[in-house]
Motif scaffolding. Sequence first.
Motif, mmCIF file in Angstrom:
data_model
loop_
_atom_site.group_PDB
_atom_site.id
_atom_site.type_symbol
_atom_site.label_atom_id
_atom_site.label_comp_id
_atom_site.label_asym_id
_atom_site.label_seq_id
_atom_site.Cartn_x
_atom_site.Cartn_y
_atom_site.Cartn_z
ATOM 1 N N ASN A 102 9.252 -10.895 1.759
ATOM 2 C CA ASN A 102 9.857 -10.221 3.207
ATOM 3 C C ASN A 102 8.713 -10.392 4.348
ATOM 4 N N GLY A 103 9.074 -10.909 5.433
ATOM 5 C CA GLY A 103 7.765 -11.051 6.498
ATOM 6 C C GLY A 103 7.258 -9.945 6.745
ATOM 7 N N LEU A 104 8.162 -8.610 6.456
ATOM 8 C CA LEU A 104 7.449 -7.319 7.359
ATOM 9 C C LEU A 104 6.454 -6.652 6.194
ATOM 10 N N ASP A 105 6.133 -7.462 5.121
ATOM 11 C CA ASP A 105 4.899 -7.303 4.221
ATOM 12 C C ASP A 105 3.880 -7.957 4.866
ATOM 13 N N MET A 106 4.086 -8.801 5.556
ATOM 14 C CA MET A 106 2.832 -9.551 6.346
ATOM 15 C C MET A 106 2.204 -8.492 7.520
ATOM 16 N N ILE A 107 2.954 -7.704 7.999
ATOM 17 C CA ILE A 107 2.555 -6.679 9.016
ATOM 18 C C ILE A 107 1.497 -5.604 8.596
ATOM 19 N N LYS A 108 0.428 -5.379 9.059
ATOM 20 C CA LYS A 108 -0.406 -4.232 8.510
ATOM 21 C C LYS A 108 -0.373 -3.231 9.626
ATOM 22 N N PRO A 109 -0.622 -1.959 8.907
ATOM 23 C CA PRO A 109 -0.592 -0.489 9.582
ATOM 24 C C PRO A 109 -1.870 -0.435 10.526
ATOM 25 N N ALA A 110 -1.635 -0.306 12.077
ATOM 26 C CA ALA A 110 -2.951 -0.275 12.757
ATOM 27 C C ALA A 110 -2.485 0.690 13.762
ATOM 28 N N GLY A 111 -1.633 1.900 13.309
ATOM 29 C CA GLY A 111 -1.453 2.952 14.495
ATOM 30 C C GLY A 111 -0.339 2.219 15.488
ATOM 31 N N GLU A 112 -0.314 2.677 16.658
ATOM 32 C CA GLU A 112 0.506 2.136 17.678
ATOM 33 C C GLU A 112 0.189 0.593 18.095
ATOM 34 N N ALA A 131 4.318 2.075 16.313
ATOM 35 C CA ALA A 131 5.128 1.989 17.309
ATOM 36 C C ALA A 131 6.821 1.548 17.127
ATOM 37 N N VAL A 132 7.761 2.164 17.105
ATOM 38 C CA VAL A 132 8.928 1.453 16.743
ATOM 39 C C VAL A 132 9.688 1.495 18.214
ATOM 40 N N ILE A 133 10.356 0.383 18.660
ATOM 41 C CA ILE A 133 10.879 0.260 19.729
ATOM 42 C C ILE A 133 12.461 -0.177 19.079
ATOM 43 N N GLU A 134 13.414 0.732 19.791
ATOM 44 C CA GLU A 134 14.824 0.720 19.419
ATOM 45 C C GLU A 134 15.873 0.589 20.643
ATOM 46 N N VAL A 151 3.609 -3.847 23.945
ATOM 47 C CA VAL A 151 3.559 -4.992 23.387
ATOM 48 C C VAL A 151 2.423 -5.701 23.796
ATOM 49 N N PRO A 152 1.894 -5.699 25.053
ATOM 50 C CA PRO A 152 0.604 -6.422 25.335
ATOM 51 C C PRO A 152 -0.655 -5.957 24.681
ATOM 52 N N ALA A 153 -0.584 -4.734 23.934
ATOM 53 C CA ALA A 153 -1.588 -3.987 23.250
ATOM 54 C C ALA A 153 -1.492 -4.204 22.052
ATOM 55 N N ALA A 154 -0.580 -5.115 21.308
ATOM 56 C CA ALA A 154 -0.238 -5.003 20.089
ATOM 57 C C ALA A 154 -1.262 -5.870 19.189
ATOM 58 N N GLU A 155 -1.769 -5.684 18.090
ATOM 59 C CA GLU A 155 -2.346 -6.429 17.064
ATOM 60 C C GLU A 155 -1.501 -7.175 16.138
ATOM 61 N N TYR A 156 -0.515 -6.327 15.674
ATOM 62 C CA TYR A 156 0.678 -6.873 14.809
ATOM 63 C C TYR A 156 2.138 -6.477 15.574
ATOM 64 N N LEU A 157 2.953 -7.673 15.669
ATOM 65 C CA LEU A 157 4.094 -7.537 16.209
ATOM 66 C C LEU A 157 5.008 -8.045 15.180
ATOM 67 N N ALA A 158 5.968 -7.170 14.773
ATOM 68 C CA ALA A 158 7.255 -7.295 14.135
ATOM 69 C C ALA A 158 8.391 -7.479 15.024
ATOM 70 N N ILE A 159 9.450 -8.585 15.042
ATOM 71 C CA ILE A 159 10.442 -8.428 15.792
ATOM 72 C C ILE A 159 11.861 -8.793 15.103
ATOM 73 N N THR A 160 12.802 -7.775 15.106
ATOM 74 C CA THR A 160 14.114 -8.225 14.403
ATOM 75 C C THR A 160 14.823 -9.480 15.162
#
Length: 243
Positions: A102-112, A131-134, A151-160
């Motif tokens: 699952n590609g979500l496993d490639m995303i690392k926790p870095a706060g918001e 930071a979860v956007i819904e 989004v402009p401040a993101a280090e990791y970005l997971a998009i459905t």
Amino acid sequence: MSAIEERLATVLRDDLSGTAKRVTVGLNWTYVEGPLGAGLVHTPARGAEGCRSLPEPGSYRGRGLADLAGLIQSENIFERVLGYAAVNAHHNRYDLEGAAFNGLDMIKPAGERTVVVGRFPGLDEKLPGAAVIELEPGPGDYPPEAAADLVPAAEYLAITAATLSNGSLAPLLALAPATAFTVLIGPSAPLCPALFALGIDALSGFVPNDLDGTAQRVAEGGAVRALKPLGRYVTLTACDGSN
């Protein structure tokens, strides 16, 4: 249509061939089966904006995948979803090779600075503090308009991958910094390496293997859990040249 929306439409529809052997619009998923693969896209909820019945029922099966893919620009959201399922039927081939996770496993926790668009199952345990956007924010979630700041401040970005059919993927990619590690995730994700040129670093989607079983479960209202045993996750990454 913005420049990035035009590029998205172009790369996804490039070189599609073959005809739709089966088309199923279920409660949760829309399914299109082609000669080399099968595509799934989340069916929009009844009552959603622009949600109307399909205008030409009985005419979609047997049409060319390229023809059906043209529906991604339809004003009818059911037809848009059908178009993206045809796109996936071309790109998510049965013989496609890629990493089986699952590609979500490639995303690392870095706060918001970890931004997730779409509340995936088990997200709080996997990525605490993200930071979860819904579209319909729950407790602790951000609304879509917060993307302009987050989004402009993101280090990791997971998009459905549901953002493709609802039209929000292109604006999100336009906001994403080049330094962010960006993953498009979900059964609706087209496994199309040409998307890497648009700032996506990894694609994580689903390839059905048991076609009769998948079509039946889609028709009977099956959710993700019902479909998982009938296919496999495939993740492609830009860095290793997966294709």
